[in-house]
Design a protein around this motif. Structure first.
Motif, PDB file in Angstrom:
ATOM      1  N   TYR A  15      55.759  46.926  46.871  1.00  0.00           N
ATOM      2  CA  TYR A  15      55.917  46.502  45.479  1.00  0.00           C
ATOM      3  C   TYR A  15      55.326  47.491  44.472  1.00  0.00           C
ATOM      4  CZ  TYR A  15      51.425  44.599  47.050  1.00  0.00           C
ATOM      5  OH  TYR A  15      50.191  44.450  47.621  1.00  0.00           O
ATOM      6  N   PHE A  24      55.456  40.072  40.686  1.00  0.00           N
ATOM      7  CA  PHE A  24      55.128  39.190  41.802  1.00  0.00           C
ATOM      8  C   PHE A  24      55.722  37.806  41.569  1.00  0.00           C
ATOM      9  CE2 PHE A  24      51.612  42.273  42.096  1.00  0.00           C
ATOM     10  CZ  PHE A  24      51.663  42.575  43.452  1.00  0.00           C
ATOM     11  N   GLY A  77      54.319  35.296  43.297  1.00  0.00           N
ATOM     12  CA  GLY A  77      53.186  34.430  43.595  1.00  0.00           C
ATOM     13  C   GLY A  77      53.283  33.794  44.970  1.00  0.00           C
ATOM     14  N   GLU A 131      54.035  35.682  47.674  1.00  0.00           N
ATOM     15  CA  GLU A 131      53.720  36.703  48.666  1.00  0.00           C
ATOM     16  C   GLU A 131      52.322  36.458  49.242  1.00  0.00           C
ATOM     17  OE1 GLU A 131      55.947  38.413  45.111  1.00  0.00           O
ATOM     18  OE2 GLU A 131      54.039  37.338  45.407  1.00  0.00           O
ATOM     19  N   GLU A 152      48.519  37.454  49.794  1.00  0.00           N
ATOM     20  CA  GLU A 152      47.590  38.109  48.872  1.00  0.00           C
ATOM     21  C   GLU A 152      47.475  39.589  49.220  1.00  0.00           C
ATOM     22  OE1 GLU A 152      42.928  37.866  47.395  1.00  0.00           O
ATOM     23  OE2 GLU A 152      43.786  36.286  48.657  1.00  0.00           O
ATOM     24  N   PRO A 153      47.618  40.473  48.227  1.00  0.00           N
ATOM     25  CA  PRO A 153      47.531  41.909  48.498  1.00  0.00           C
ATOM     26  C   PRO A 153      46.165  42.295  49.075  1.00  0.00           C
ATOM     27  CG  PRO A 153      48.507  41.519  46.335  1.00  0.00           C
ATOM     28  CD  PRO A 153      47.986  40.193  46.822  1.00  0.00           C
ATOM     29  N   ARG A 202      45.978  42.582  43.316  1.00  0.00           N
ATOM     30  CA  ARG A 202      45.461  41.218  43.474  1.00  0.00           C
ATOM     31  C   ARG A 202      45.356  40.501  42.136  1.00  0.00           C
ATOM     32  NH1 ARG A 202      42.497  43.422  47.689  1.00  0.00           N
ATOM     33  NH2 ARG A 202      40.793  44.038  46.303  1.00  0.00           N
ATOM     34  N   GLU A 232      47.177  40.918  39.431  1.00  0.00           N
ATOM     35  CA  GLU A 232      48.516  40.483  38.993  1.00  0.00           C
ATOM     36  C   GLU A 232      49.042  39.368  39.878  1.00  0.00           C
ATOM     37  OE1 GLU A 232      51.494  43.341  38.098  1.00  0.00           O
ATOM     38  OE2 GLU A 232      50.081  44.738  37.136  1.00  0.00           O
ATOM     39  N   TRP A 233      48.808  39.499  41.178  1.00  0.00           N
ATOM     40  CA  TRP A 233      49.296  38.478  42.115  1.00  0.00           C
ATOM     41  C   TRP A 233      48.623  37.133  41.855  1.00  0.00           C
ATOM     42  CZ3 TRP A 233      46.463  35.692  45.671  1.00  0.00           C
ATOM     43  CH2 TRP A 233      47.194  34.897  46.554  1.00  0.00           C
ATOM     44  N   LYS A 234      47.325  37.125  41.544  1.00  0.00           N
ATOM     45  CA  LYS A 234      46.611  35.868  41.295  1.00  0.00           C
ATOM     46  C   LYS A 234      47.243  35.106  40.143  1.00  0.00           C
ATOM     47  CE  LYS A 234      42.376  37.483  41.042  1.00  0.00           C
ATOM     48  NZ  LYS A 234      40.902  37.523  40.896  1.00  0.00           N
ATOM     49  N   ALA A 282      50.562  33.726  41.394  1.00  0.00           N
ATOM     50  CA  ALA A 282      50.353  32.603  42.305  1.00  0.00           C
ATOM     51  C   ALA A 282      49.967  31.343  41.536  1.00  0.00           C
ATOM     52  CB  ALA A 282      49.275  32.955  43.325  1.00  0.00           C
TER      53      ALA A 282
END
Length: 244
Positions: A29, A49, A51, A53, A55-56, A98, A100-102, A105
């Motif tokens: 990504y 993301f 959300g 996926e 967690e990176p 992480r 951005e992913w948080k 999510a």
């Protein structure tokens, strides 16, 4: 030379070598790495993301790579420093991912739990408005001519409002638990709900779900209002019965 975080300076030649070594371990990504517009460090650009996926986190392959594994400074000072800088780049990359992913999510979990909360909130607002009208009517001369019926309608409105509030609390509790789960996301509660597609949620009565225990729900608020109304009516009845 450009700064790499607060600890290191990195030359263009070092950056090219570091990128060559790190590229096999970059996540799919990752779209681009560029100088931070603020003037220090690097800026990482990722595909959006969902959300959903995993967690990176830094892949095991990075730690197993013989071109990136630890070399002591006494054995090879230049190689030691280069690998230290590569580790900083990799750590910063996955930390940025992480973050951005948080947020993603958080938004994804809200989309899952909100369900029919907007409809339940609107139902509560209708019943609360009817309750307000029924209570206000008791202050009119007309109410005195049908007092038992007016009180009965008030009780019905109280019950309907309490029921609608309890129905909304079923969704509010899940939303509150989700807020607690994502307590350390950068997004605030209202912004996360807005990104999930519910900007109107800014007005919802969703309180605390800390530790899996839902507190200060809407039904509790209605219970307090009903007690106030009944205490007022009891006082009116008591004073009205006093001799003049």
């Amino acid at each position: 030379m450009s700064p790499l975080g607060h600890r290191y300076q990195i030359t263009p030649d070092e950056m090219r070598e570091i990128m060559a070594r790190l590229t096999p371990h970059f996540p799919p990504y990752l779209r681009k790495i560029e100088p931070n517009p603020l003037g220090w460090g690097l800026h990482f650009i990722f595909a959006p993301f969902t959300g959903r996926e995993e967690e990176p986190c830094t892949p095991r392959s990075f730690y197993n790579d013989p071109q990136l594994s630890y070399v002591s400074e006494s054995d090879n000072e230049a190689e030691h420093l280069l690998r230290e800088k590569a580790g900083v780049v990799m750590g910063n990359l996955y930390e940025a991912a992480r973050e951005e992913w948080k947020d993603a999510a958080y938004v994804a979990d809200l989309r899952r739990v909100v369900k029919d909360a907007p409809e339940r909130w609107r139902a509560y607002e209708r019943e609360a408005k009817a309750l307000e009208a029924a209570y206000a009517y008791l202050r009119t001369p007309e109410a005195g001519r049908e007092w038992p019926a007016a009180i009965s309608r008030l009780v019905d409105a109280q019950d309907a409002t309490r029921s609608a509030a309890a129905a909304f609390d079923e969704r509010a509790a899940d939303i509150a638990y989700t807020h607690d789960k994502h307590l350390y996301a950068d997004l605030g509660r209202a912004d996360a709900l807005a990104k999930a597609g519910f900007p109107e949620a800014r007005d919802w009565h969703v309180r605390d779900g800390f530790g899996g225990y839902f507190r200060d729900g809407l039904a509790e608020k209605v219970d307090g209002l009903v007690k106030e109304q009944e205490a007022h009516l009891a006082r009116v009845g008591r004073l009205a019965s006093l001799p003049t």
